[in-house]
Write an enzyme that holds these catalytic residues in place. Structure first.
Site: not given
Length: 357
Positions: A29, A31, A190, A314
């Protein structure tokens, strides 16, 4: 939960000692964005009701340090090397393109996915990719899933929960779900700011509370609506060790069973083929993103097992060093650590290869 680290690893042939730095690590995860995408997206009108969330994310994307962390792939590789992190499965910074009118969102999704695919093509040993799609145009989303999983060579899609207050269990999203199932595209569900006004106070729209409440709600809608009977081969990925659902599975089953036997439900309920927990264990995989807590990880292992848990950081919103240290030092058996660190991600996202050199 009260058990010691020794008890935590005492099931089967488990070893309490942490695995060394030869552990292959895939984070799922993670970004990113591109300067080209941000240059276009920051000039696009926002759908009514999404202005506050998008203004916040645009402020984050304008912050020089965070913008660099989102857009500078070479710097990210250097950081990954320093941590001993082999791969990152990249995805567009939330809420993706879901807050934009469809006429703008569809070409923006294609623009981003083309750039993401090029990053993956250049360094397939270091990066995978989750495409972005437009639930506000389900037919275009279905076409982009096919393109992403086909010629672009991506590993799945990320959908940032609701789109204009609409959820994937609703009939209009059938083309999107059918394409995801047919193309074996895992959907990473998400969080984003909840659609309900009650969450808008006291900092609750974001990660303090609203994010997990929103994503957990969305997952429960998919389960309780019968959507997973219609699309039994869907794979749904939930971050934050399951958005709270593993903690509630026994009660969910208990109360769902009670409601189906009586008039105990407040609203009509579709007849399901399985119990809610059976859908959760069959169709959903969870990640560690943002939850570096051994007690919660222990509960997740008991609830779903090591082969349904993947490592995630994250990035850039959590500390990568802290997350990797947690993965290496958590009281796990070698097999559990291997499954969480890379084996489950390789299976779920179709990742092949070995440790990066």
């Amino acid at each position: 939960m009260g058990r010691s680290s020794e008890e935590f690893v005492a099931q089967g042939d488990r070893a309490a000692a942490p695995v060394g730095h030869d552990l292959r690590v895939i984070a799922v995860e993670e970004h990113m964005s591109t300067e080209e995408f941000l240059g276009v997206a920051h000039g696009v009108d926002v759908a009514p009701g999404d202005e506050v969330e998008v203004d916040l994310l645009r402020a984050i994307e304008r912050d020089p340090d965070l913008r660099t962390r989102l857009t500078d792939i070479d710097a990210r590789l250097r950081e990954m090397d320093a941590l001993g992190q082999d791969m990152a499965v990249l995805s567009l910074n939330p809420p993706g393109v879901q807050a934009f009118p469809a006429a703008d969102a569809v070409p923006l999704a294609r623009l981003f996915n083309d750039a993401l695919a090029e990053i993956v093509r250049r360094r397939p040993d270091r990066f995978g990719g989750l495409g972005t799609v437009t639930p506000q145009d389900p037919v275009a989303a279905a076409e982009e899933i096919e393109r992403g999983m086909g010629p672009l060579g991506l590993n799945g899609v990320m959908i940032n929960s609701h789109t204009g207050g609409r959820y994937l269990d609703e009939p209009e999203f059938g083309p999107l779900l059918a394409a995801a199932e047919a193309n074996r595209a895992p959907i990473y569900l998400h969080p984003r700011a909840p659609s309900m006004p009650v969450y808008r106070d006291y900092g609750m729209p974001g990660a303090i509370w609203g994010y997990q409440a929103e994503a957990g709600l969305h997952a429960m809608r998919l389960i309780l609506s019968g959507t997973l009977d219609r699309y039994p081969d869907l794979t749904i990925v939930l971050g934050h060790l399951g958005e709270g659902i593993p903690y509630w599975l026994r009660r969910i089953d208990n109360r769902h069973g009670f409601a189906t036997r009586t008039i105990g439900a407040a609203t009509p309920m579709p007849k399901l083929s399985l119990t809610p927990s059976e859908y959760f264990r069959r169709n959903m995989v969870i990640t560690t993103s943002g939850i570096d807590d051994p007690d919660v990880l222990e509960l997740a292992l008991r609830a779903v097992g090591q082969d349904a848990i993947m490592f995630a950081i994250d990035y850039p919103y959590e500390d990568p060093a802290a997350a990797v240290t947690f993965l290496r030092d958590a009281p796990l058996s070698d097999d559990q650590r291997t499954a969480i660190a890379h084996r489950t991600a390789e299976r779920v996202f179709g990742i092949t290869g070995t440790r990066s050199g």
